[in-house]
Scaffold this active site. Structure first.
Site, PDB file in Angstrom:
ATOM      1  N   ARG A 117      10.316  -0.967  -4.808  1.00 19.51           N
ATOM      2  CA  ARG A 117       9.089  -1.013  -5.616  1.00 19.51           C
ATOM      3  C   ARG A 117       8.983   0.297  -6.400  1.00 19.51           C
ATOM      4  NH1 ARG A 117       3.800  -3.331  -3.020  1.00 19.51           N
ATOM      5  NH2 ARG A 117       3.437  -3.672  -5.241  1.00 19.51           N
ATOM      6  N   GLN A 173      -5.444  -8.941  -2.686  1.00 15.09           N
ATOM      7  CA  GLN A 173      -5.478  -8.000  -1.551  1.00 15.09           C
ATOM      8  C   GLN A 173      -6.913  -7.654  -1.141  1.00 15.09           C
ATOM      9  OE1 GLN A 173      -3.477  -7.689  -4.208  1.00 15.09           O
ATOM     10  NE2 GLN A 173      -1.652  -6.497  -3.767  1.00 15.09           N
ATOM     11  N   GLY A 223       0.877  -1.183   0.000  1.00 15.27           N
ATOM     12  CA  GLY A 223       0.000   0.000   0.000  1.00 15.27           C
ATOM     13  C   GLY A 223       0.907   1.224   0.000  1.00 15.27           C
ATOM     14  N   ALA A 224       0.641   2.149  -0.934  1.00 15.03           N
ATOM     15  CA  ALA A 224       1.594   3.241  -1.166  1.00 15.03           C
ATOM     16  C   ALA A 224       1.952   4.036   0.100  1.00 15.03           C
ATOM     17  CB  ALA A 224       1.045   4.151  -2.259  1.00 15.03           C
ATOM     18  N   ASP A 254      -1.477   4.658  -6.264  1.00 15.39           N
ATOM     19  CA  ASP A 254      -0.048   4.501  -5.952  1.00 15.39           C
ATOM     20  C   ASP A 254       0.770   5.671  -6.467  1.00 15.39           C
ATOM     21  OD1 ASP A 254      -1.325   1.670  -6.115  1.00 15.39           O
ATOM     22  OD2 ASP A 254       0.419   1.545  -4.798  1.00 15.39           O
TER      23      ASP A 254
HETATM   24  O1  MRU Z   1       0.725  -3.896  -4.560  1.00 11.14           O
HETATM   25  P1  MRU Z   1       0.108  -3.182  -3.396  1.00 11.14           P
HETATM   26  O2  MRU Z   1      -0.716  -4.074  -2.512  1.00 11.14           O
HETATM   27  O3  MRU Z   1       1.116  -2.369  -2.618  1.00 11.14           O
HETATM   28  O4  MRU Z   1      -0.890  -2.164  -4.087  1.00 11.14           O
HETATM   29  C1  MRU Z   1      -1.692  -1.342  -3.305  1.00 11.14           C
HETATM   30  C2  MRU Z   1      -2.663  -0.582  -4.091  1.00 11.14           C
HETATM   31  O5  MRU Z   1      -2.690  -0.608  -5.311  1.00 11.14           O
HETATM   32  C3  MRU Z   1      -3.548   0.334  -3.353  1.00 11.14           C
HETATM   33  O6  MRU Z   1      -4.799   0.415  -3.961  1.00 11.14           O
HETATM   34  C4  MRU Z   1      -2.866   1.702  -3.361  1.00 11.14           C
HETATM   35  O7  MRU Z   1      -1.597   1.624  -2.766  1.00 11.14           O
HETATM   36  C5  MRU Z   1      -3.596   2.730  -2.674  1.00 11.14           C
HETATM   37  S1  MRU Z   1      -3.469   2.400  -1.007  1.00 11.14           S
HETATM   38  C6  MRU Z   1      -3.761   3.558   0.015  1.00 11.14           C
END
Ligand code: MRU
Length: 369
Positions: free
Chosen positions: A95, A208, A55-56, A249
């Site tokens: 990432r 997720q 999650g970003a 993200d």
């Molecule tokens: O690959 P992830 O689980 O890190 O991806 C997360 C997402 O795409 C979320 O929708 C995004 O980070 C927004 S979270 C506040």
């Protein structure tokens, strides 16, 4: 948020052991609740790359803790002057898509200024990481308050019926330090007694949605239903969705939004069915250096995430192979939804249209002169 009766954030420093960062290891949810201790930069790097945390916004704050730990490690092991900068580079390589990662590392490095006393620097970094974590919580809560108005308006227009909201991936409290982005308005609306129900996209390949979003909503007692990613278009056509809210993200200053792979398809369906499609994000997700979504680097992950699916079997988490072993797979982790499909952005400063002009109006201080 609460897990059972206890309040948790997703990341914190152990108050009895300064220099030990504790995280909820999200790889095991929803089946096991495991707290992991991290004491080194390499541990933090692994936790981001292997998605113990994800999650970003949470990736960003975890990386900031990584920079703090690198300074402690430098002192403990008498390492060279460049260790902190090498660590920052390593953290940045984990990432590529989440802007918050790069934002948080640059932000924390800038707090050191020209200070060269190591104990002072450790103290500064410790305070700064804590402040950044607290600010993330406050921003997410404010995003929730702003987004609540959208849900409330829909509720008023269809009361006594429930509001049906579709979300993709996990943009809940597990994706941030607390509250979440896309789920924050849902938490606020639920607290205020709005009758709502959430459609949870399972979100292949890592699920997720099915694992984390469903777990979060179940813990908070919010009515929800898990659907396969392919069901979104159908239920939108059937009038079963009033609103879509997702996270981001990385967002470009023209309103193009990168989010978990599959978001774009949901935006297309929402557009075709006249359903509002909102993106909730803190401004640390906006990349002020780029122009459009075309400039956003899209992470490509290990194809094993596509061909293997994991889940609970006989009380153990196991992984199973789905396609023929020899079939190649491709694993883009994110896609870009063009601004014209986005109804609005819900930020800590308020809601704006996904256009260059409206974003600039809300964030005049961030625009390059
Ligand atoms: O690959 P992830 O689980 O890190 O991806 C997360 C997402 O795409 C979320 O929708 C995004 O980070 C927004 S979270 C506040």
């Amino acid at each position: 948020m609460k897990v059972g009766k206890k309040y948790y954030r997703t990341i914190w420093e152990d108050e009895n052991n300064p220099g030990t960062i504790q995280i909820i290891d999200q790889r095991w949810l929803p089946h096991k609740f495991i707290i992991e201790n991290l004491t080194t930069v390499d541990g933090i790097v692994d936790s981001i790359r292997e998605m113990h945390v994800r999650g970003a916004p949470l990736i960003g704050i975890t990386a900031a803790y990584g920079v703090y730990l690198s300074k402690k490690e430098k002192k403990r092991n008498g390492l060279g002057i460049n260790f902190i900068f090498e660590s920052a580079d390593k953290l940045k390589s984990t990432r590529p898509t989440a802007k918050n990662l790069f934002w948080a590392i640059d932000e924390i490095l800038s707090s050191i200024n020209n200070n060269d006393n190591i104990d002072n620097i450790i103290q500064i970094l410790q305070t700064k990481t804590q402040d950044m974590a607290d600010k993330d919580v406050a921003d997410c809560r404010t995003i929730g308050e702003h987004g609540f108005k959208i849900i409330n308006d829909i509720s008023n227009s269809k009361s006594p019926e429930q509001v049906n909201i579709l979300t993709h991936c996990n943009a809940g409290w597990l994706a941030t330090v607390d509250y979440g982005t896309a789920l924050a308005p849902i938490y606020v609306a639920h607290e205020k007694g709005i009758k709502l129900h959430v459609w949870v996209d399972e979100t292949r390949p890592r699920n997720q949605g099915a694992k984390l979003t469903a777990w979060e909503l179940a813990e908070q007692g919010i009515p929800h239903t898990v659907i396969v990613d392919n069901a979104g278009g159908h239920i939108m056509q059937k009038g079963m969705v009033d609103l879509v809210i997702v996270g981001s993200d990385r967002t470009a200053p023209n309103g193009d939004v990168a989010n978990k792979i599959g978001t774009y398809l949901k935006a297309l369906s929402a557009y075709d069915n006249n359903i509002p499609f909102y993106v909730a994000l803190p401004s640390s997700t906006i990349d002020w250096e780029i122009e459009t979504g075309e400039d956003i680097p899209i992470e490509e992950r290990n194809p094993d995430e596509v061909i293997f699916v994991d889940g609970l079997y006989n009380n153990e988490v196991v992984s199973i192979l789905v396609p023929p072993e020899q079939s190649p797979a491709l694993n883009y982790a994110f896609d870009v939804t063009p601004a014209n499909l986005v109804t609005g952005l819900i930020t800590e400063r308020g809601i704006c249209k996904a256009t260059k002009e409206c974003i600039a109006e809300l964030f005049p201080d961030k625009i390059k002169k």
